[in-house]
Motif scaffolding. Sequence first.
Motif, PDB file in Angstrom:
ATOM      1  N   MET A 388       0.847  -1.186   0.000  1.00  0.00           N
ATOM      2  CA  MET A 388       0.000   0.000   0.000  1.00  0.00           C
ATOM      3  C   MET A 388       0.886   1.240   0.000  1.00  0.00           C
ATOM      4  O   MET A 388       1.896   1.285   0.706  1.00  0.00           O
ATOM      5  N   ALA A 389       0.517   2.225  -0.785  1.00  0.00           N
ATOM      6  CA  ALA A 389       1.294   3.459  -0.844  1.00  0.00           C
ATOM      7  C   ALA A 389       0.376   4.628  -1.144  1.00  0.00           C
ATOM      8  O   ALA A 389      -0.643   4.479  -1.837  1.00  0.00           O
ATOM      9  N   ASP A 390       0.696   5.786  -0.599  1.00  0.00           N
ATOM     10  CA  ASP A 390      -0.006   7.011  -0.953  1.00  0.00           C
ATOM     11  C   ASP A 390       0.994   8.152  -1.039  1.00  0.00           C
ATOM     12  O   ASP A 390       2.018   8.157  -0.345  1.00  0.00           O
ATOM     13  N   GLN A 391       0.714   9.087  -1.907  1.00  0.00           N
ATOM     14  CA  GLN A 391       1.615  10.197  -2.182  1.00  0.00           C
ATOM     15  C   GLN A 391       0.809  11.478  -2.315  1.00  0.00           C
ATOM     16  O   GLN A 391      -0.168  11.533  -3.064  1.00  0.00           O
ATOM     17  N   MET A 392       1.225  12.528  -1.581  1.00  0.00           N
ATOM     18  CA  MET A 392       0.624  13.833  -1.791  1.00  0.00           C
ATOM     19  C   MET A 392       1.185  14.402  -3.081  1.00  0.00           C
ATOM     20  O   MET A 392       2.406  14.573  -3.212  1.00  0.00           O
ATOM     21  N   LEU A 393       0.313  14.677  -4.039  1.00  0.00           N
ATOM     22  CA  LEU A 393       0.751  15.130  -5.355  1.00  0.00           C
ATOM     23  C   LEU A 393       1.057  16.618  -5.392  1.00  0.00           C
ATOM     24  O   LEU A 393       1.964  17.053  -6.104  1.00  0.00           O
ATOM     25  N   GLN A 394       0.284  17.392  -4.658  1.00  0.00           N
ATOM     26  CA  GLN A 394       0.508  18.840  -4.621  1.00  0.00           C
ATOM     27  C   GLN A 394      -0.149  19.435  -3.392  1.00  0.00           C
ATOM     28  O   GLN A 394      -1.033  18.837  -2.787  1.00  0.00           O
ATOM     29  N   ARG A 395       0.306  20.636  -3.031  1.00  0.00           N
ATOM     30  CA  ARG A 395      -0.247  21.392  -1.910  1.00  0.00           C
ATOM     31  C   ARG A 395      -0.349  22.837  -2.357  1.00  0.00           C
ATOM     32  O   ARG A 395       0.617  23.397  -2.879  1.00  0.00           O
TER      33      ARG A 395
END
Length: 525
Positions: A388-395
């Motif tokens: 399982m993985a998650d990534q914040m793409l932009q802020r």
Amino acid sequence: MLVSRTGRLRSLWVAGTVLGSCFLGVQAYAQTKSQQTSSSNETAATLDPIEKVSTTTNSSGVNKDSPASLFGSPYDRSQPTLGTVRHPYIPVPGNEALFPKSFSDWLKQPTMTGDWGGLRTRLQNMGITPQGHYLQDSAGNPVGGKTQAVRYAHEVGIGADVNFAQLTGHNYGMFHVLLTERAGLGIGQKIPTLNSPQQIFGSGETIRFTRLSWEMQWSRYADTEIGWINTENDFGQSTMHWGMSLYCQFESNAICGMPQALASNSGYGYYPTAHPGAFLKLYPFGDERMLVSAGIYNVDPTISNTGYAWKLGLHNSTGAYLPFQVGYHFGGTDSKGRLPTNVKFGGYWDTSEVNNVYAQLAGFELSNAALGNLPIEKVRGRYGGWFMADQMLQRDKSDSSRSTVAFLSFTWGDPRTAIAPYFITWGVVRKGTFWNRPNDTISLGGKFNFVNPKLGAYVGALQVQQGADNGLLKPSGEHAGELNYGWRPTQWLTVRPGLQYIWHPGGTNRYKNALLLDFETGVTF
């Protein structure tokens, strides 16, 4: 022979639970004595060095820039939630009203019922944090499936966390209790589907214990919990972002909580059922950057039945579920630093003896289907794993509370027994939709549920022998997508309308693809 095996297993489980409880009790007593004999250094002994108390912390002691937190998440090292330190007392006005002064004030409350005239804050000052929620999932399929229908299901939860450090002044850990009540009907039975489109339908529409346990953080390197718990809280669970479960921004139960193949392929204890169990979590660096965890949970195929909602014993136990997980956190927080990345991988061994996958073939076929002499055999022990993985793409630069996160999960199950040996979920969630909607979300995601190819191969062989028009259905898989909008007019209310589209309902080509209109509501009491 089976009775003797069950008896031995039950004896081993009871013995292990008693020994584990004794060990934990001795450790707690020893730690308490150490604190009592070192009163001059009590703060240093109980306060985690990584906890930074400043003017930006809220009433729960968690800094607004802390990593996304959830009790049991590998990225939650906030001491007050783990019950190891006493948080500052919160002043309570003597004349606080029981009801808000206006509708606007009501919407500004953190919970729907408010502070109960100051009683809630007084309880929290004592170390008792009450909790409650209401969730409803409604869905209807105007197109596709076996039949068109509309179904409603709900869940009500009431519980409390007791912080013994706050209550007694000594580090005795944290006590959890949670009761849930479910009622309603599932639309997945009407379409039909392999995974419920409603996240809170199932596990017996009744009142049940969902959590009754004691949790202890021994140091900033080790946490434990023992009692009646579910595996979903701590293994294969969703990461939290913006204070919310990332996976549960979707109504589909295939995505929400954890990848559902973990439950359909093994004795994984899913919410809201509670199983006798325990876990150990190790933090090698003493902070949120890495987690190594392992656990043991009782496997009971009957626990989700309505008549077993209050079962706390081990009768009907078939074995033990033994999971492990390693988690990594890279980058900063939701609102500060480098864009965060979270990665988890794990696996399990289930000691139960079960039928192989051929025993599930009849569920895909018509009642009068001629399946021949199915090669059903018993299998002792099954295994699997997940990534399982998650990534914040932009802020957003103009508002750091607005951002976009993408996630992906892959689950693999024992090919001898797993109904879904390959299972994938994915999604993209955006928080902050319009200029005046900073807390609303829009979510797009889906699942790929691949049915065990052994079933399709067996049916294909029968079709060759009997002819392609023998009426048999070849299982292949069921895939789905979901698009929804989460409207949050206040902290305690979420209203989420959405759409789901299901390809090959039921895992075969028997029924037309289904379109679902869904509507979800969540209220925090």
